[in-house]
Design a protein around this motif. Structure first.
Motif, mmCIF file in Angstrom:
data_model
loop_
_atom_site.group_PDB
_atom_site.id
_atom_site.type_symbol
_atom_site.label_atom_id
_atom_site.label_comp_id
_atom_site.label_asym_id
_atom_site.label_seq_id
_atom_site.Cartn_x
_atom_site.Cartn_y
_atom_site.Cartn_z
ATOM 1 N N ASP A 8 43.152 32.571 47.614
ATOM 2 C CA ASP A 8 42.584 32.554 48.965
ATOM 3 C C ASP A 8 41.367 31.632 48.901
ATOM 4 O O ASP A 8 40.226 32.070 49.070
ATOM 5 C CB ASP A 8 42.193 33.999 49.347
ATOM 6 C CG ASP A 8 41.627 34.085 50.750
ATOM 7 O OD1 ASP A 8 41.817 33.138 51.538
ATOM 8 O OD2 ASP A 8 40.973 35.111 51.056
ATOM 9 N N ASP A 51 38.719 31.798 51.472
ATOM 10 C CA ASP A 51 38.402 33.177 51.850
ATOM 11 C C ASP A 51 38.755 33.469 53.299
ATOM 12 O O ASP A 51 37.913 33.941 54.084
ATOM 13 C CB ASP A 51 36.933 33.505 51.564
ATOM 14 C CG ASP A 51 36.664 35.010 51.683
ATOM 15 O OD1 ASP A 51 37.646 35.779 51.662
ATOM 16 O OD2 ASP A 51 35.491 35.394 51.799
ATOM 17 N N ARG A 88 38.180 36.963 54.506
ATOM 18 C CA ARG A 88 36.773 37.345 54.599
ATOM 19 C C ARG A 88 36.393 38.570 53.773
ATOM 20 O O ARG A 88 35.600 39.400 54.196
ATOM 21 C CB ARG A 88 36.382 37.594 56.071
ATOM 22 C CG ARG A 88 36.621 36.408 56.973
ATOM 23 C CD ARG A 88 35.418 36.190 57.869
ATOM 24 N NE ARG A 88 35.317 34.805 58.289
ATOM 25 C CZ ARG A 88 34.458 33.932 57.785
ATOM 26 N NH1 ARG A 88 33.640 34.295 56.817
ATOM 27 N NH2 ARG A 88 34.402 32.710 58.224
ATOM 28 N N ASP A 89 36.958 38.674 52.549
ATOM 29 C CA ASP A 89 36.547 39.787 51.681
ATOM 30 C C ASP A 89 35.526 39.314 50.639
ATOM 31 O O ASP A 89 35.159 40.042 49.730
ATOM 32 C CB ASP A 89 37.763 40.441 51.004
ATOM 33 C CG ASP A 89 38.519 39.476 50.080
ATOM 34 O OD1 ASP A 89 38.133 38.284 50.018
ATOM 35 O OD2 ASP A 89 39.483 39.917 49.432
ATOM 36 N N GLY A 90 35.063 38.058 50.794
ATOM 37 C CA GLY A 90 34.040 37.542 49.879
ATOM 38 C C GLY A 90 34.629 37.009 48.581
ATOM 39 O O GLY A 90 33.895 36.539 47.717
ATOM 40 N N ILE A 91 35.937 37.085 48.423
ATOM 41 C CA ILE A 91 36.582 36.673 47.173
ATOM 42 C C ILE A 91 37.503 35.500 47.473
ATOM 43 O O ILE A 91 38.348 35.587 48.371
ATOM 44 C CB ILE A 91 37.438 37.829 46.584
ATOM 45 C CG1 ILE A 91 36.639 39.132 46.550
ATOM 46 C CG2 ILE A 91 38.002 37.444 45.224
ATOM 47 C CD1 ILE A 91 35.706 39.306 45.411
ATOM 48 N N SER A 92 37.329 34.399 46.761
ATOM 49 C CA SER A 92 38.119 33.213 47.075
ATOM 50 C C SER A 92 38.773 32.610 45.833
ATOM 51 O O SER A 92 38.444 31.499 45.442
ATOM 52 C CB SER A 92 37.244 32.168 47.754
ATOM 53 O OG SER A 92 36.081 31.955 46.978
ATOM 54 N N HIS A 104 37.411 32.205 39.630
ATOM 55 C CA HIS A 104 36.423 32.703 40.589
ATOM 56 C C HIS A 104 35.041 32.164 40.233
ATOM 57 O O HIS A 104 34.704 32.056 39.053
ATOM 58 C CB HIS A 104 36.376 34.233 40.568
ATOM 59 C CG HIS A 104 37.662 34.858 41.014
ATOM 60 N ND1 HIS A 104 37.963 35.050 42.343
ATOM 61 C CD2 HIS A 104 38.731 35.298 40.318
ATOM 62 C CE1 HIS A 104 39.160 35.605 42.440
ATOM 63 N NE2 HIS A 104 39.649 35.765 41.235
ATOM 64 N N GLU A 163 31.078 35.430 43.449
ATOM 65 C CA GLU A 163 32.034 36.204 44.248
ATOM 66 C C GLU A 163 32.061 37.680 43.845
ATOM 67 O O GLU A 163 32.507 38.527 44.611
ATOM 68 C CB GLU A 163 33.458 35.658 44.053
ATOM 69 C CG GLU A 163 33.682 34.280 44.599
ATOM 70 C CD GLU A 163 35.051 33.749 44.163
ATOM 71 O OE1 GLU A 163 36.014 34.526 44.117
ATOM 72 O OE2 GLU A 163 35.137 32.554 43.861
#
Ligand code: HEC
Ligand code: HEC
Length: 429
Positions: free
Chosen positions: A197, A200, A203-207, A344, A403
């Protein structure tokens, strides 16, 4: 009575006959070298590589410069290695990758190549030595209890070919355990890609995003899976690269020694271009690694570790340490490695500032967490994270940034009993 027991006997004999038949059929379906190849691979993995031309050696072609004489010297019992525990000891199992930023392009260091080799065969010169010192960072948990983290600083001694100037980019890495990698290699690329993702969107802050690297065998760009920055696509390429840069052993994938321009001695000693690791030997090591089973989970689950498992999800650890990846149709089912195999941004604290293929200097591959229990049980002084700076699992979590900052903060401000439950869960893996 007698008749029925005879029937029973006949049925048992029939079952026995069919299972024997199926064993024979299975044995035939596998290439005959199968079991022998794995054994051969194990012997090669454990072998001490001899200098070129040594007669009677299982594997020869060490050097001119190298780090350790064999795979098992760093991956002891297929487990992880570690940094020196006492000040001033050399970094024997750790590797020090070097490059420079040449007008925006990251290239191997002109005097030392991609990795600092602190050993050399007779007639060649060791490149130099690295050592580590730590500074202490003091912080507090949410409940006021203090904790300390060790930040590594690297220094260099006896550098034979050039001083390392400010252009140099350094990445120091600890040998990871090598169990269960066949299962990780078998996870379909689509399944890993589906977890990515990069912008992101949810929009969970993890990309997370995959590393992309060239598979030298096919010549095509593909997903990187192995190494702390997922810089290697296959067990074959990982093995061939280790042979070349850790031991100075050439193969059909990497036919030339890593002789940087500044080292003419190295070039003079490498005129013989015959391959030191044959394709057959490479294949055998690859088979050995591919068939090493995943680490066993330790101990029965109990109420504490089950609570820890729930917190592992609540804190958001599972957003990267994905509990199970799909494996292709196989009796083993899902791969419970607790990784998404994606890169990450882990923040400034863990950054090495040295890009690796498409991974930036702040990105790392989610470390698989299977086997943490087994490794802690096998070695009281086991170390964690890519450079082994963390002395226990809590320190490993507290170093998480970027992240993973939200997850780290949830852990840091949690009650002591909850933190302990989470650690108990990690140790049950
Ligand atoms: C000098 C120590 C050293 C030696 C010798 C060594 N390795 Fe490694 N190995 C490492 C380090 C450090 C890493 C992590 C590399 C990275 O992040 O790119 C690694 C990574 C690996 C991995 C990937 C593990 C994972 O979880 O992604 C495999 C597989 C592996 N090595 C196999 C081998 C084989 C096979 C040999 C012998 C041909 C070998 N290694 C020799 C230090 C060593
Ligand atoms: C944003 C993704 C992400 C999240 C969220 C995350 N991690 Fe990690 N974790 C990583 C990466 C990447 C590494 C490797 C970092 C390194 O070596 O520098 C890692 C390493 C670790 C390690 C060390 C493993 C080893 O082999 O040394 C442990 C333990 C760990 N994580 C536990 C946790 C726990 C517990 C949580 C939740 C509180 C968590 N992580 C949340 C990405 C994440």
């Amino acid at each position: 009575m007698a008749a029925s027991s005879r029937r029973g006997f006949r049925a048992a004999a029939l079952v026995g006959f069919f299972s024997l038949l199926s064993i024979l059929v299975l044995a035939q379906a596998r290439p005959s070298a199968w079991a022998g190849e794995i054994d051969e691979g194990e012997a090669l993995f454990r072998a001490r590589v001899a200098p070129p031309g040594t007669s009677g050696a299982l594997l020869s072609g060490l050097g001119p410069t190298y780090n350790v004489e064999g795979c098992a010297g760093c991956h002891l019992n297929n487990g992880r290695g570690r940094p020196p525990l006492r000040l001033g000891e050399p970094l024997t199992q750790m590797v020090v990758r070097l490059s420079i930023d040449f007008a925006g392009e990251i290239v191997p260091h002109p005097a030392y190549g991609v990795q600092l080799n602190d050993q050399a065969v007779p007639g060649a010169t060791p490149e130099g030595r690295a050592f580590v010192e730590y500074s202490v960072i003091k912080r507090r948990y949410g409940d006021g209890t203090g904790f300390e983290l060790l930040k590594p600083h690297y220094g260099f001694l006896d550098m034979a070919f050039a001083r390392l100037d400010e252009r140099v980019l350094i990445s120091v890495r600890m040998p990871p355990a090598v169990r269960g990698l066949g299962a990780l290699e078998a996870v379909p690329e689509d399944a890993i890609q589906a977890l990515a993702d990069p912008t992101d969107e949810n929009r969970d802050g993890i990309s997370g995003r995959p590393n992309r690297v060239v598979d030298i065998v096919t010549g095509r760009e593909t997903l990187g899976r192995f190494g702390w920055k997922a810089g290697q696509p296959t067990l074959r390429q990982q093995t061939a690269e280790a042979a070349r840069i850790d031991m100075g052993v050439t193969s059909s994938l990497f036919p030339l020694e890593d002789c940087p321009p500044a080292q003419d001695q190295c070039a003079r000693m490498s005129i013989d271009r015959s391959l030191e690791l044959s394709d057959r030997a490479l294949q055998a090591i690859e088979s050995y690694l591919r068939h090493l089973p995943p680490p066993k989970r330790l101990g029965a689950r109990n109420a504490t570790s089950e609570r820890g498992e729930r917190l592992f999800t609540e804190f958001g650890c599972t957003l990267c340490h994905v509990p199970a990846l799909p494996s292709p149709p196989a009796p083993t089912g899902a791969v419970a490695a607790y990784t998404d195999l994606l890169l990450h941004d882990m923040g400034e604290g863990l950054a090495d500032h040295r890009p690796d293929h498409q991974a930036s200097g702040r990105e790392w591959r989610t470390a698989p967490l299977w086997g943490l229990g087994q490794e802690a049980a096998a070695d009281e002084q086991v170390r964690y994270l890519h450079d082994g700076r963390a002395r226990d699992l809590a320190e490993a979590i507290l170093w998480h940034g970027g992240e993973a900052s939200i997850a780290r903060e949830r852990f840091r401000v949690a009650r002591a009993a909850d933190r302990a439950a989470l650690i108990a869960f990690l140790k049950s893996l």
